[in-house]
Design a protein around this motif. Sequence first.
Motif, PDB file in Angstrom:
ATOM      1  N   GLY A 152       0.772  -1.251   0.000  1.00 44.05           N
ATOM      2  CA  GLY A 152       0.000   0.000   0.000  1.00 44.05           C
ATOM      3  C   GLY A 152       0.792   1.283   0.000  1.00 44.05           C
ATOM      4  N   ASP A 153       1.602   1.513   1.037  1.00 41.97           N
ATOM      5  CA  ASP A 153       2.314   2.775   1.147  1.00 41.97           C
ATOM      6  C   ASP A 153       3.231   3.010  -0.040  1.00 41.97           C
ATOM      7  OD1 ASP A 153       1.085   3.341   3.424  1.00 41.97           O
ATOM      8  OD2 ASP A 153       2.858   3.307   4.718  1.00 41.97           O
TER       9      ASP A 153
ATOM     10  N   GLU B 204       5.567   7.657  -5.800  1.00 38.67           N
ATOM     11  CA  GLU B 204       6.024   7.527  -7.195  1.00 38.67           C
ATOM     12  C   GLU B 204       7.462   7.003  -7.281  1.00 38.67           C
ATOM     13  OE1 GLU B 204       3.531  10.486  -9.545  1.00 38.67           O
ATOM     14  OE2 GLU B 204       3.105   8.823  -8.169  1.00 38.67           O
ATOM     15  N   MET B 205       8.326   7.618  -6.479  1.00 37.79           N
ATOM     16  CA  MET B 205       9.747   7.277  -6.535  1.00 37.79           C
ATOM     17  C   MET B 205       9.983   5.796  -6.241  1.00 37.79           C
ATOM     18  SD  MET B 205      11.927   9.746  -7.191  1.00 37.79           S
ATOM     19  CE  MET B 205      13.421   9.617  -6.187  1.00 37.79           C
TER      20      MET B 205
ATOM     21  N   ALA C 199      11.533   0.581  -8.211  1.00 36.50           N
ATOM     22  CA  ALA C 199      11.328  -0.873  -8.236  1.00 36.50           C
ATOM     23  C   ALA C 199      11.216  -1.360  -9.677  1.00 36.50           C
ATOM     24  CB  ALA C 199      10.073  -1.228  -7.437  1.00 36.50           C
ATOM     25  N   VAL C 200      10.479  -0.598 -10.481  1.00 36.11           N
ATOM     26  CA  VAL C 200      10.303  -0.995 -11.886  1.00 36.11           C
ATOM     27  C   VAL C 200      11.628  -0.905 -12.633  1.00 36.11           C
ATOM     28  CG1 VAL C 200       9.246  -0.291 -14.065  1.00 36.11           C
ATOM     29  CG2 VAL C 200       7.856  -0.399 -11.986  1.00 36.11           C
ATOM     30  N   ALA C 201      12.339   0.199 -12.437  1.00 38.46           N
ATOM     31  CA  ALA C 201      13.602   0.387 -13.143  1.00 38.46           C
ATOM     32  C   ALA C 201      14.592  -0.714 -12.765  1.00 38.46           C
ATOM     33  CB  ALA C 201      14.192   1.768 -12.828  1.00 38.46           C
ATOM     34  N   ARG C 202      14.624  -1.027 -11.473  1.00 35.93           N
ATOM     35  CA  ARG C 202      15.554  -2.060 -11.012  1.00 35.93           C
ATOM     36  C   ARG C 202      15.237  -3.396 -11.689  1.00 35.93           C
ATOM     37  NH1 ARG C 202      15.420  -0.453  -5.777  1.00 35.93           N
ATOM     38  NH2 ARG C 202      13.657  -1.840  -5.431  1.00 35.93           N
TER      39      ARG C 202
ATOM     40  N   ILE D  38       7.991   6.026 -16.777  1.00 36.52           N
ATOM     41  CA  ILE D  38       7.068   7.161 -16.748  1.00 36.52           C
ATOM     42  C   ILE D  38       5.744   6.685 -16.155  1.00 36.52           C
ATOM     43  CG2 ILE D  38       5.941   8.965 -18.104  1.00 36.52           C
ATOM     44  CD1 ILE D  38       8.032   8.400 -20.299  1.00 36.52           C
ATOM     45  N   ILE D  39       5.475   7.106 -14.935  1.00 36.81           N
ATOM     46  CA  ILE D  39       4.220   6.721 -14.294  1.00 36.81           C
ATOM     47  C   ILE D  39       3.307   7.937 -14.280  1.00 36.81           C
ATOM     48  CG2 ILE D  39       3.157   5.899 -12.161  1.00 36.81           C
ATOM     49  CD1 ILE D  39       5.823   4.495 -11.575  1.00 36.81           C
TER      50      ILE D  39
END
Lengths: 557, 557
Positions: B519-520, B525-526, B531-534, B553-554
């Motif tokens: 949740g948190d 965004e960061m 997490a996605v980039a990693r 890009i979110i």
Amino acid sequence: MSKSKDNELVFLPLGGSNEIGMNLNAYGYGPADNRQWVVVDVGVTFGDNSTPGVDVIVPDPTYLEGEDILGIVLTHAHEDHIGALGWLWPRIKAPLYATPFTAFLIREKLRDAGLLDRVTLHEVPLGGTIDLGPFQIEMVTITHSIAEPNGLAIKTPLGTVLHTGDWKIDNDPIVGERTDVDTIKRLGDEGVLAMVCDSTNVFQEGVAGSEGDVKTALAELIGGLKGRVAVGCFASNVARMDSVIRAAEAAGRRVVLAGRSMHRITAAAKSVGMLSDLQPFLSEEQAKHWPADEILYLCTGSQGESRAALSRVAEGNHPFIKLGPGDHCIFSSRVIPGNELAIGRLQDTLSDRGVRIYTDKDHPGIHVSGHPCREELREMYRWARPKIAVPTHGMRRHLAEHAQLAKDMQVPEAVTPRNGDMVRLAPGPAAIIDEVPSGRLFVDGGMLVEEAGEALRERRHAASNGVLIVSFAMDKRGKIVSDIDVRGLGLPGDEDSPLGDILDTLAERVEQVVRGLKGDALEDEMVVEQAVARALKKASQSVWDRRPIVETIILRL
Amino acid sequence: MSKSKDNELVFLPLGGSNEIGMNLNAYGYGPADNRQWVVVDVGVTFGDNSTPGVDVIVPDPTYLEGEDILGIVLTHAHEDHIGALGWLWPRIKAPLYATPFTAFLIREKLRDAGLLDRVTLHEVPLGGTIDLGPFQIEMVTITHSIAEPNGLAIKTPLGTVLHTGDWKIDNDPIVGERTDVDTIKRLGDEGVLAMVCDSTNVFQEGVAGSEGDVKTALAELIGGLKGRVAVGCFASNVARMDSVIRAAEAAGRRVVLAGRSMHRITAAAKSVGMLSDLQPFLSEEQAKHWPADEILYLCTGSQGESRAALSRVAEGNHPFIKLGPGDHCIFSSRVIPGNELAIGRLQDTLSDRGVRIYTDKDHPGIHVSGHPCREELREMYRWARPKIAVPTHGMRRHLAEHAQLAKDMQVPEAVTPRNGDMVRLAPGPAAIIDEVPSGRLFVDGGMLVEEAGEALRERRHAASNGVLIVSFAMDKRGKIVSDIDVRGLGLPGDEDSPLGDILDTLAERVEQVVRGLKGDALEDEMVVEQAVARALKKASQSVWDRRPIVETIILRL
């Protein structure tokens, strides 16, 4: 083109005939629709700054896939002759044949590619023979800048081809035997139909020079030096390593090998009895506190390769080797075209540390080429007396000049095929009878891809022009329902126009453009994307005077 | 460092002392906190494949901004001496001084930069003088590979500096006067405090050679040729142009200028009375159907520049000039380091068309360098007898070797500053007394940016590794509410793994990663982006064995 039903002997270069490097040659025997093949050498060439992300380039073997390949013979262990085996063997599966030193290094290569268990590798003794159907191949000892270089006498019912491989005439090659002149003359007496021959140095008059003379020059130079000495040379030149090591010993210096390929080649050389009767090498760690006057580093990186030993020493990043004022660095190597700037920078960085630099420009004699100059070529033509000259291992300019030299030597026919040109050597006059698919494949991201492939094209475009990315979400009716995120990659800003401000302006422009679209258009993703991309390209042109790649990502909710 | 309150004479190179090219030198006079300056030359260097998108590089003039600059003297019109005026003049505003030919070309440059109305440009006659506060400057005629090359005798109350500029000793320079040896000797008699001197050819023994000899060699070569003749040379070498044109006339050939800078320099030369008494040139159009034996093309592009005349001829893209079998291309030019491959390709492409190639390697004498070799340097030291040698116009290696040569010539002091090192020439012994900000600025997208700037760094990274872009929309609670759009730029696929499949798999991976967040984290965004980039970086490593730039890009709705 009419296909002959009679037996023919053909020569097909798929690499090495438009460039120096990336050798892949095939000899075919039989009628046009049922040939048997022998492949000679399967080499790579290396990428450069014009092929970012591509380090290795291999010949396109497509034409040979599925053909009846009886064997692959490797003349010697330079990368431009064996380096593509790991990439291409799975496509042109056939048993390999090589002399022991070459075989040692091929085995390593196959191991790295996970192919060791699948490939049959026959070790052939120097001067040995290989029987492959209509091809009777004799290994002919020659001299070159590596251990165990071989030419091939390829005998067929339609005549004998002398495939020289890379060679020069070295009467004191330091390791290995001299060029087997008797065999070449004997082949000439028996009749050589065609000679397929090295063109690298065809623009150089005279002779390449001997490793024996280099040995003397290095011993003299190194003998007179105080302070630490580093020598950069190609590890594969075992004779050169031998000469440096003996010069070091004579000068009371212990030798340290610096760089992975120095260890790799040393192991290969020792496996065939070379580099024996030498003092053991010092490890880099042991040498760290050794007296300066009693040490010599034998280093990789003479081409300015950024991760090799010499560059790390120059940058001060080498964990064990430090050079400074009073020390010396000898470049016993040539400058491979394309590496001039990198080598210049390396030498300058070393010089800036106070290291004195020696190259064959200021100290002629500390390096010689491994390829035949014009006088050696003439000598070879006198020995072999081929009916047909087929220059190879050169750019077009070299091949044309070599053909002219052969004609001057009264060779009746000369033919200079491009990669992919199939040359009929017999029967009848030599002629290019077919043109088959050929080209270069790039190793890109671990995959073999077309030379003109999309990925490299995009990377090159991005390298010069940058990338502009815009992303926003739209609802079904074409209303923008998120921020408009515009990002630049590789696009500059300056004090007058900070990049952030530029991107904000571009985002506003995108909004305007979308707002300006009418109902139907807004429902068609393509139309919106194209309108946005067009506007951003135009804006980029006026901001940066360039056309970045524009990626428009519209998320439809 | 303590700052002197007495008057000092200092030399400050901001360009040209770690490289060959990009000259920017300053001479300062006065106490440390109140110096007056004369700037000598404001040149560029050129980008290469290692600086994609950056063609022009200029010295960083920051230190001089706001200083009391009395004037900017341009020694000659080569780009590495005047090319940065358009970029840097607005930062170091001061009147310009140059001889007429140089002034003509500077005016063009200022016009292109929109500065013509803002800059005062004083035309100084050859051998003329310039009075700038404590600096009395005398133009000293020398010889080089361009029209109107000048050295400078810079007289100050603390002594005279001889700033050689680029020079050699040419006793038959074809256009212009010989080196003004009398003046240099007279300066030597009067006492030269310091000589700031060209180091380009310090590793070459002997002398550079004369344009007069080149003229003879070219006349002989061209006189013996049948078929079309093209000559590639630097347009700025007016003497060479003159020699080629006269050789053509003697051989009954009309001359065609091919390439913009040929016309540009011809205009400049004619404005000062050079290249007169010649037959008018033929236009390219007129020459199209001229007899092959009666034409000579004087071409730009001897460095293999892709858009210059010779490359277009080689590629068969030139609208008017075609070369083929029986034609000739003479390279009356040197190979600028870094251009070896491009020149090799150009020559090979021409050769492949059947054009015969002539270079100074196979035809020594058809080119000579414009810079002094060791024997000329020794001669200059004998004439000028400076107290201090300050080698410039070279890489570190050249400067160190030049300092050694000066010492061998019994010059009492030698100092080899880097760019940004301030050298006190007087009073007292020469010494580096300060280090000021210096460096290179890149012209990138029409802006002047830091050498190590973000934009080029990103483009280089993208060039080698490609770019991966992922974009999706999330609602406030962190639920993905759009497609996950994953795109690759410069990333390859192959038959086994088509790029589309790879990107689909990566999109699935992104979904997993986001679903795995609690949740948190989803509201930050960061955290999501990282997490996605990693995850994408890790996946890229395993797919392509490389680390592309990952843009996440979110879009938050």
